[in-house]
Design a protein around this motif. Structure first.
Motif, PDB file in Angstrom:
ATOM      1  N   ARG A 146       0.930  -1.653   0.110  1.00  0.00           N
ATOM      2  CA  ARG A 146      -0.131   0.324  -0.217  1.00  0.00           C
ATOM      3  C   ARG A 146       0.633   1.298  -0.361  1.00  0.00           C
ATOM      4  O   ARG A 146       0.874   2.360  -0.853  1.00  0.00           O
ATOM      5  CB  ARG A 146      -0.734   0.165   0.790  1.00  0.00           C
ATOM      6  CG  ARG A 146      -1.810   1.124   1.401  1.00  0.00           C
ATOM      7  CD  ARG A 146      -2.541   0.990   2.523  1.00  0.00           C
ATOM      8  NE  ARG A 146      -3.426   2.056   2.239  1.00  0.00           N
ATOM      9  CZ  ARG A 146      -3.936   3.247   2.694  1.00  0.00           C
ATOM     10  NH1 ARG A 146      -2.491   3.676   3.142  1.00  0.00           N
ATOM     11  NH2 ARG A 146      -5.061   4.074   2.528  1.00  0.00           N
ATOM     12  N   LEU A 150       0.884   4.642  -2.901  1.00  0.00           N
ATOM     13  CA  LEU A 150       0.598   5.887  -2.656  1.00  0.00           C
ATOM     14  C   LEU A 150       2.332   6.833  -2.579  1.00  0.00           C
ATOM     15  O   LEU A 150       1.400   7.844  -3.097  1.00  0.00           O
ATOM     16  CB  LEU A 150       0.484   5.403  -0.516  1.00  0.00           C
ATOM     17  CG  LEU A 150      -1.076   5.322  -0.368  1.00  0.00           C
ATOM     18  CD1 LEU A 150      -1.361   5.104   0.681  1.00  0.00           C
ATOM     19  CD2 LEU A 150      -2.413   5.767  -1.144  1.00  0.00           C
ATOM     20  N   SER A 163      -5.718  10.619  -3.447  1.00  0.00           N
ATOM     21  CA  SER A 163      -6.947   9.451  -2.834  1.00  0.00           C
ATOM     22  C   SER A 163      -7.047   8.531  -3.817  1.00  0.00           C
ATOM     23  O   SER A 163      -8.053   7.597  -2.936  1.00  0.00           O
ATOM     24  CB  SER A 163      -7.660  10.893  -2.691  1.00  0.00           C
ATOM     25  OG  SER A 163      -7.075  11.995  -1.933  1.00  0.00           O
ATOM     26  N   ALA A 166      -5.815   5.517  -2.586  1.00  0.00           N
ATOM     27  CA  ALA A 166      -5.663   4.852  -1.389  1.00  0.00           C
ATOM     28  C   ALA A 166      -7.128   4.087  -1.393  1.00  0.00           C
ATOM     29  O   ALA A 166      -7.354   3.089  -0.838  1.00  0.00           O
ATOM     30  CB  ALA A 166      -6.141   5.765  -0.329  1.00  0.00           C
ATOM     31  N   ASP A 170      -7.903  -0.009  -1.394  1.00  0.00           N
ATOM     32  CA  ASP A 170      -8.302  -0.478   0.423  1.00  0.00           C
ATOM     33  C   ASP A 170      -9.459  -1.199  -0.068  1.00  0.00           C
ATOM     34  O   ASP A 170      -9.760  -1.825   1.268  1.00  0.00           O
ATOM     35  CB  ASP A 170      -8.658   1.021   1.176  1.00  0.00           C
ATOM     36  CG  ASP A 170      -7.213   1.383   2.040  1.00  0.00           C
ATOM     37  OD1 ASP A 170      -6.483   0.843   2.190  1.00  0.00           O
ATOM     38  OD2 ASP A 170      -7.854   2.332   1.923  1.00  0.00           O
TER      39      ASP A 170
END
Length: 232
Positions: A146, A150, A163, A166, A170
């Protein structure tokens, strides 16, 4: 109550609904084995990946059990299913998510390659090392994974895209994606993924946008292939 727009249901949910109804009507009885994925795909006129997502959704619900190497079996009926089917309705399928990420993150990698600075590259390498450390410790290198994606988005310099990355990443934590990962991800597949991340980082460090885009899209394509290996 005002009239609301009717949205087309995701294909994997339509498949899951049809299979669930066949189970309810005893076309597939408790304890029986379902037809192989490839046969279901032919009978339903859909792709194997769509069938794969439907079967995993049914497993999360507690309707079927995937027995690696033995097939997919109908579970005994229970009043308390593991997860109610309506809770899964709005979830994106894991394979659909990978295709979306390939589009978004391929361009992000190209953007990052144009502007990456030494300090940013060091942070990207730090995330890669975290992935290796997590994998070598016998765990799932999700935290480093992750962080890598990012930080790549942060290098590209667009907070809205960060954003989005992410948000899409997720979704791997939703029940369907998590269950599919349990079945098909292992040390070998994660080692391959880490090497693919390394190639993305190298292309970004070389300031080669075309190579960075291709490396990221290749990673997503191979991730898709790893998640479409046979379940039954």
């Amino acid at each position: 109550m005002p009239i609301q727009l009717i949205e087309p249901q995701r294909l994997y949910r339509q498949i899951a609904d049809q299979l669930r109804e066949l189970i309810r009507c005893d076309e597939f009885k408790p304890g029986s084995r379902l037809p192989p994925e490839r046969d279901l795909a032919v009978q339903l006129g859909v792709s194997r990946p769509s069938v794969r997502e439907a079967l995993i959704a049914l497993e999360v619900e507690g309707c079927v059990e995937v027995r690696k190497g033995a097939g997919i079996y109908v579970c005994e009926r229970r009043a308390d299913r593991a997860v109610q089917s309506d809770l899964l309705t709005d979830m994106h399928g894991p394979l659909e998510l990978i295709r979306a990420r390939a589009v978004v993150e391929g361009e992000i990698a190209a953007m990052a390659a144009r502007v990456a600075r030494p300090r940013q590259l060091a942070l990207l390498d730090e995330a890669l090392k975290m992935m290796r450390s997590e994998a070598e410790a016998g765990g799932v290198p999700m935290q480093g994974d992750r962080l890598f994606h990012l930080r790549l988005a942060e290098i590209a310099g667009n907070s809205a895209l960060t954003s989005v990355v992410a948000l899409l990443f997720d979704q791997r934590n939703n029940p369907i994606s998590a269950k599919l990962g349990q079945h098909l991800e292992n040390a070998a597949s994660w080692n391959a993924a880490i090497d693919e991340h390394r190639k993305v980082a190298h292309a970004v460090a070389e300031h080669d946008p075309a190579a960075a885009r291709a490396a990221m899209q290749r990673h997503m394509d191979r991730s898709h292939r790893r998640l479409t290996k046979r379940l039954d």
